[in-house]
Design a protein around this motif. Structure first.
Motif, PDB file in Angstrom:
ATOM      1  N   ALA A  42       0.771  -1.085   0.069  1.00  0.00           N
ATOM      2  CA  ALA A  42      -0.090   0.118   0.176  1.00  0.00           C
ATOM      3  C   ALA A  42       0.685   1.079  -0.081  1.00  0.00           C
ATOM      4  N   GLY A  43       2.049   1.199  -0.080  1.00  0.00           N
ATOM      5  CA  GLY A  43       3.087   2.151  -0.261  1.00  0.00           C
ATOM      6  C   GLY A  43       3.629   2.766   1.085  1.00  0.00           C
ATOM      7  N   VAL A  44       3.763   1.830   2.153  1.00  0.00           N
ATOM      8  CA  VAL A  44       4.238   2.384   3.530  1.00  0.00           C
ATOM      9  C   VAL A  44       5.600   1.823   3.531  1.00  0.00           C
ATOM     10  N   CYS A  45       6.544   2.594   3.776  1.00  0.00           N
ATOM     11  CA  CYS A  45       7.781   2.137   4.183  1.00  0.00           C
ATOM     12  C   CYS A  45       8.342   2.299   5.398  1.00  0.00           C
ATOM     13  N   LEU A  46       8.910   1.429   6.010  1.00  0.00           N
ATOM     14  CA  LEU A  46       9.098   1.430   7.336  1.00  0.00           C
ATOM     15  C   LEU A  46      10.748   1.349   7.540  1.00  0.00           C
ATOM     16  N   ILE A  47      11.369   2.451   8.034  1.00  0.00           N
ATOM     17  CA  ILE A  47      13.023   2.145   8.071  1.00  0.00           C
ATOM     18  C   ILE A  47      13.289   2.163   9.528  1.00  0.00           C
ATOM     19  N   PRO A  48      13.757   1.072  10.193  1.00  0.00           N
ATOM     20  CA  PRO A  48      13.923   0.822  11.435  1.00  0.00           C
ATOM     21  C   PRO A  48      14.967   1.493  11.992  1.00  0.00           C
ATOM     22  N   GLU A  49      15.102   1.561  13.186  1.00  0.00           N
ATOM     23  CA  GLU A  49      16.279   2.128  14.052  1.00  0.00           C
ATOM     24  C   GLU A  49      17.445   0.955  13.607  1.00  0.00           C
ATOM     25  N   GLY A  50      18.536   1.262  13.576  1.00  0.00           N
ATOM     26  CA  GLY A  50      19.769   0.404  13.276  1.00  0.00           C
ATOM     27  C   GLY A  50      19.936   0.207  11.706  1.00  0.00           C
ATOM     28  N   ARG A  51      18.947   0.899  10.957  1.00  0.00           N
ATOM     29  CA  ARG A  51      19.374   0.957   9.428  1.00  0.00           C
ATOM     30  C   ARG A  51      19.075  -0.104   8.490  1.00  0.00           C
ATOM     31  N   GLY A  52      19.068  -1.282   8.716  1.00  0.00           N
ATOM     32  CA  GLY A  52      18.593  -2.283   8.021  1.00  0.00           C
ATOM     33  C   GLY A  52      19.366  -2.434   6.833  1.00  0.00           C
ATOM     34  N   VAL A  53      20.596  -2.319   6.497  1.00  0.00           N
ATOM     35  CA  VAL A  53      21.369  -2.427   5.388  1.00  0.00           C
ATOM     36  C   VAL A  53      22.019  -3.802   5.607  1.00  0.00           C
ATOM     37  N   PHE A  54      22.566  -4.484   4.592  1.00  0.00           N
ATOM     38  CA  PHE A  54      23.287  -5.644   4.604  1.00  0.00           C
ATOM     39  C   PHE A  54      24.765  -5.499   4.800  1.00  0.00           C
ATOM     40  N   PRO A  55      25.399  -5.615   5.825  1.00  0.00           N
ATOM     41  CA  PRO A  55      26.667  -5.047   5.976  1.00  0.00           C
ATOM     42  C   PRO A  55      27.752  -6.022   5.321  1.00  0.00           C
ATOM     43  N   ASN A  56      27.525  -7.182   4.798  1.00  0.00           N
ATOM     44  CA  ASN A  56      28.484  -8.056   4.041  1.00  0.00           C
ATOM     45  C   ASN A  56      28.330  -7.685   2.626  1.00  0.00           C
ATOM     46  N   LEU A  57      27.209  -7.011   1.917  1.00  0.00           N
ATOM     47  CA  LEU A  57      27.192  -6.699   0.693  1.00  0.00           C
ATOM     48  C   LEU A  57      27.508  -5.413   0.405  1.00  0.00           C
ATOM     49  N   THR A  58      28.052  -5.143  -0.771  1.00  0.00           N
ATOM     50  CA  THR A  58      28.720  -3.569  -1.237  1.00  0.00           C
ATOM     51  C   THR A  58      27.356  -2.708  -1.314  1.00  0.00           C
ATOM     52  N   VAL A  59      27.800  -1.479  -1.415  1.00  0.00           N
ATOM     53  CA  VAL A  59      26.489  -0.446  -1.712  1.00  0.00           C
ATOM     54  C   VAL A  59      25.731  -0.940  -2.786  1.00  0.00           C
ATOM     55  N   ARG A  60      26.426  -1.120  -3.835  1.00  0.00           N
ATOM     56  CA  ARG A  60      26.117  -1.314  -5.187  1.00  0.00           C
ATOM     57  C   ARG A  60      24.885  -2.651  -4.986  1.00  0.00           C
ATOM     58  N   GLU A  61      25.337  -3.669  -4.365  1.00  0.00           N
ATOM     59  CA  GLU A  61      24.557  -4.937  -4.322  1.00  0.00           C
ATOM     60  C   GLU A  61      23.513  -4.515  -3.245  1.00  0.00           C
ATOM     61  N   ASN A  62      23.452  -3.814  -2.140  1.00  0.00           N
ATOM     62  CA  ASN A  62      22.388  -3.355  -1.354  1.00  0.00           C
ATOM     63  C   ASN A  62      21.313  -2.757  -2.164  1.00  0.00           C
ATOM     64  N   LEU A  63      21.720  -1.804  -3.126  1.00  0.00           N
ATOM     65  CA  LEU A  63      20.857  -1.070  -4.088  1.00  0.00           C
ATOM     66  C   LEU A  63      20.286  -2.057  -5.149  1.00  0.00           C
ATOM     67  N   TRP A  64      21.135  -2.882  -5.651  1.00  0.00           N
ATOM     68  CA  TRP A  64      20.509  -3.884  -6.649  1.00  0.00           C
ATOM     69  C   TRP A  64      19.519  -4.741  -6.386  1.00  0.00           C
ATOM     70  N   MET A  65      19.550  -5.175  -5.066  1.00  0.00           N
ATOM     71  CA  MET A  65      18.486  -6.063  -4.310  1.00  0.00           C
ATOM     72  C   MET A  65      17.121  -5.366  -4.501  1.00  0.00           C
ATOM     73  N   MET A  66      17.218  -3.815  -4.464  1.00  0.00           N
ATOM     74  CA  MET A  66      15.839  -3.392  -4.849  1.00  0.00           C
ATOM     75  C   MET A  66      15.121  -3.467  -6.130  1.00  0.00           C
ATOM     76  N   THR A  67      15.789  -4.263  -6.840  1.00  0.00           N
ATOM     77  CA  THR A  67      15.222  -4.294  -8.346  1.00  0.00           C
ATOM     78  C   THR A  67      13.923  -5.222  -8.507  1.00  0.00           C
ATOM     79  N   PHE A  68      13.789  -5.896  -7.147  1.00  0.00           N
ATOM     80  CA  PHE A  68      12.308  -6.535  -7.144  1.00  0.00           C
ATOM     81  C   PHE A  68      11.273  -5.570  -7.299  1.00  0.00           C
ATOM     82  N   THR A  69      11.703  -4.246  -7.085  1.00  0.00           N
ATOM     83  CA  THR A  69      10.607  -3.154  -7.088  1.00  0.00           C
ATOM     84  C   THR A  69      10.078  -2.862  -8.808  1.00  0.00           C
TER      85      THR A  69
END
Ligand code: ATP
Length: 235
Positions: free
Chosen positions: A80-107
């Motif tokens: 429905a368009g609600v995006c929660l960014i929790p405390e602690g940031r929720g990025v994948f520490p062992n993936l590169t910045v680029r890979e973290n971004l590429w994971m969002m291609t599911f959109t």
């Protein structure tokens, strides 16, 4: 009048019989940044979780764009368009910045579109593109988390303690971007324990104490007095 994009009406919620929210009313409109403030344990994070469908309500209602969605789970909330960014940031520490971004291609966005989105808002991320996210500074991780969230084209953005552990100048830069995101038409609800940075850009503020909203109004002088009372016990 256009209904708020996010509305909580008389929401009660808790944990195993312990009451955390005791009748919370909050609304956020498109283009607005609402700061949700209050001391430790006041119920701010629980409010965010309830708003994002991550935590169930005991009673009361949640509305998205005027539509009753009480009981909706996190998956449908995200749809429905609600995006929660929790405390602690929720990025994948062992993936590169680029890979973290590429994971969002599911959109449905391409890798290039998502990289553009990130690097145009936060140029420093392009310099860090090949680094693993765990080696970024706290502020850079927060930028990455924010752009990952934006890749979902949210109507409502829920941010929890964005400023946690960051230098004031970094927080200021992040909040400039948050203000820009709101100007683009997103409804933003920001939880913060310490108020000053967010109040410089918030359109509206709510102060929670022990599971209830004690102040709901503009982020002006009367709010600052309310906060002084709350944190310093002075009048
Ligand atoms: P903080 O800034 O410390 O995160 P907060 O204002 O976000 O505080 P919440 O985290 O929403 O407050 O907590 C509200 C109440 O619910 C507190 O009394 C807290 O102890 C309780 N609580 C929060 N999470 C849980 C949990 N997982 N299990 C049991 N009680 C919880």
């Amino acid at each position: 009048m256009i209904p708020p994009l996010l509305e909580l009406r008389d929401v009660r919620a808790g944990y195993d019989g312990i009451s955390a929210l005791r009748g919370v009313d909050i609304s956020v409109r498109a283009g607005q940044v609402v700061a949700l403030l209050g001391p430790n344990g006041a119920g701010k994070t629980t409010t965010q979780k309830v708003a994002g469908g991550v935590h169930p309500v005991d009673s009361g209602r949640i509305l998205y764009g005027g539509r009753d969605v009480t009981g909706i789970g996190p998956r449908d909330a995200a749809r429905a368009g609600v995006c929660l960014i929790p405390e602690g940031r929720g990025v994948f520490p062992n993936l590169t910045v680029r890979e973290n971004l590429w994971m969002m291609t599911f959109t449905g966005k391409s890798r290039e579109e998502i990289e553009d989105l990130a690097f145009s808002r936060f140029p420093i991320l392009s310099e860090r593109a090949s680094q693993t996210a765990g080696t970024l500074s706290g502020g850079e991780q927060q930028m990455l988390a924010l752009t990952r969230g934006l890749a979902t084209d949210p109507a409502v953005l829920l941010l929890d303690e964005l400023s946690m552990g960051l230098a004031p100048l970094v927080v200021e830069r992040l909040y400039e971007q948050v203000a820009q995101i709101a100007r683009d038409g997103v409804a933003v609800l920001v939880v913060e324990q310490f108020a000053s940075a967010v109040l410089d850009m918030a359109d509206h503020a709510a102060v929670m104490v022990r599971g209830q909203v004690e102040y709901d109004g503009p982020p002006g002088e009367s709010l600052r007095k309310e906060l002084a009372n709350l944190y310093l016990g002075s009048s």
